[in-house]
Design a protein around this motif. Sequence first.
Motif, PDB file in Angstrom:
ATOM      1  N   GLU A   1      14.537  35.784  11.351  1.00  0.00           N
ATOM      2  CA  GLU A   1      14.294  35.773  12.793  1.00  0.00           C
ATOM      3  C   GLU A   1      13.636  34.461  13.222  1.00  0.00           C
ATOM      4  N   LEU A   2      12.678  33.978  12.444  1.00  0.00           N
ATOM      5  CA  LEU A   2      12.035  32.696  12.744  1.00  0.00           C
ATOM      6  C   LEU A   2      13.054  31.557  12.742  1.00  0.00           C
ATOM      7  N   GLU A   3      13.929  31.560  11.744  1.00  0.00           N
ATOM      8  CA  GLU A   3      14.912  30.478  11.618  1.00  0.00           C
ATOM      9  C   GLU A   3      15.964  30.529  12.719  1.00  0.00           C
ATOM     10  N   SER A   4      16.112  31.682  13.345  1.00  0.00           N
ATOM     11  CA  SER A   4      17.095  31.807  14.422  1.00  0.00           C
ATOM     12  C   SER A   4      16.569  31.305  15.763  1.00  0.00           C
ATOM     13  N   LYS A   5      15.248  31.091  15.846  1.00  0.00           N
ATOM     14  CA  LYS A   5      14.647  30.636  17.100  1.00  0.00           C
ATOM     15  C   LYS A   5      14.726  29.116  17.192  1.00  0.00           C
ATOM     16  N   SER A   6      15.021  28.634  18.380  1.00  0.00           N
ATOM     17  CA  SER A   6      15.210  27.191  18.564  1.00  0.00           C
ATOM     18  C   SER A   6      14.019  26.501  19.208  1.00  0.00           C
ATOM     19  N   GLY A  21       9.703  26.173  20.102  1.00  0.00           N
ATOM     20  CA  GLY A  21       8.379  26.432  19.558  1.00  0.00           C
ATOM     21  C   GLY A  21       7.761  27.699  20.117  1.00  0.00           C
ATOM     22  N   ASN A  22       8.004  27.957  21.415  1.00  0.00           N
ATOM     23  CA  ASN A  22       7.439  29.153  22.048  1.00  0.00           C
ATOM     24  C   ASN A  22       8.030  30.431  21.472  1.00  0.00           C
ATOM     25  N   SER A  23       9.322  30.421  21.221  1.00  0.00           N
ATOM     26  CA  SER A  23       9.963  31.614  20.673  1.00  0.00           C
ATOM     27  C   SER A  23       9.520  31.862  19.227  1.00  0.00           C
ATOM     28  N   LYS A  24       9.330  30.785  18.469  1.00  0.00           N
ATOM     29  CA  LYS A  24       8.815  30.935  17.104  1.00  0.00           C
ATOM     30  C   LYS A  24       7.380  31.463  17.129  1.00  0.00           C
ATOM     31  N   ALA A  25       6.589  30.958  18.087  1.00  0.00           N
ATOM     32  CA  ALA A  25       5.195  31.396  18.201  1.00  0.00           C
ATOM     33  C   ALA A  25       5.120  32.884  18.539  1.00  0.00           C
ATOM     34  N   THR A  77       5.648  34.785  15.361  1.00  0.00           N
ATOM     35  CA  THR A  77       4.437  34.687  14.547  1.00  0.00           C
ATOM     36  C   THR A  77       3.346  35.614  15.074  1.00  0.00           C
ATOM     37  N   LYS A  78       3.185  35.679  16.384  1.00  0.00           N
ATOM     38  CA  LYS A  78       2.167  36.539  16.983  1.00  0.00           C
ATOM     39  C   LYS A  78       2.434  38.003  16.671  1.00  0.00           C
ATOM     40  N   ALA A  79       3.715  38.377  16.635  1.00  0.00           N
ATOM     41  CA  ALA A  79       4.079  39.774  16.428  1.00  0.00           C
ATOM     42  C   ALA A  79       4.151  40.168  14.957  1.00  0.00           C
ATOM     43  N   THR A  80       4.158  39.172  14.061  1.00  0.00           N
ATOM     44  CA  THR A  80       4.342  39.475  12.640  1.00  0.00           C
ATOM     45  C   THR A  80       3.297  38.868  11.716  1.00  0.00           C
TER      46      THR A  80
END
Length: 207
Positions: free
Chosen positions: A107-112, A114-118, A121-124
């Motif tokens: 899921e992290l690698e699918s995000k393009s 920084g906000n979506s990756k963050a 990270t916040k949820a996991t």
Amino acid sequence: MAKASEGLWMWDALTSSAFISRAYISLALGDMLGSAKLNGMAGHSAIYGDRFSLVQAAKSSNHKGSKAQYYPMNHEISSQYNPQRDKYSPLNLPIRTQGGYWDIIRELESKSSGNSKAAVTKATGVVRLPLCAASPAFIHPVFFPLDPFHLFYENCMAYMWDLWTILSPENDPVHLDRITAQTLGEYVVGGMKSLPPAFCGPVRDPF
């Protein structure tokens, strides 16, 4: 170590023969901050900072700047400052798994952005795939065991003993009655020869 995991030719002088030796990194240790750098997790100050479970951290007050750094099981107390936090049972904790971890990494690698990756990270509590994952022995989360540098016995044992025997009510699952506590103390004494004091100071009967 990457080369060693592929295999290195070595010479056995006893048998006068060559063989391929393979070596793998099987665990990575560090203190809390060092471990977070090694394992690619968000660390103990994150909302999901526990690398072994998905228990949500809780704030201890509503003061400005208060961070979620505690993991209480008592929902009645934690709900005062964390009304949206789930209820947890120590007998049925949401333990992290290898499969769940790789789902988060994908899921992290699918995000393009920084906000979506963050947001992931916040949820996991997972920030990135660590270099340690290159080891064939990598299994999350047990590849990153408990921090041995904070001296469980010296720093934590006295407090844990009080929780088990004094600070917990008799109907609490963690409470030890007098006979059980005394028996545990006898076991500690019986195992003294195999408990190295170099890691904790003198070993004594806690009872």
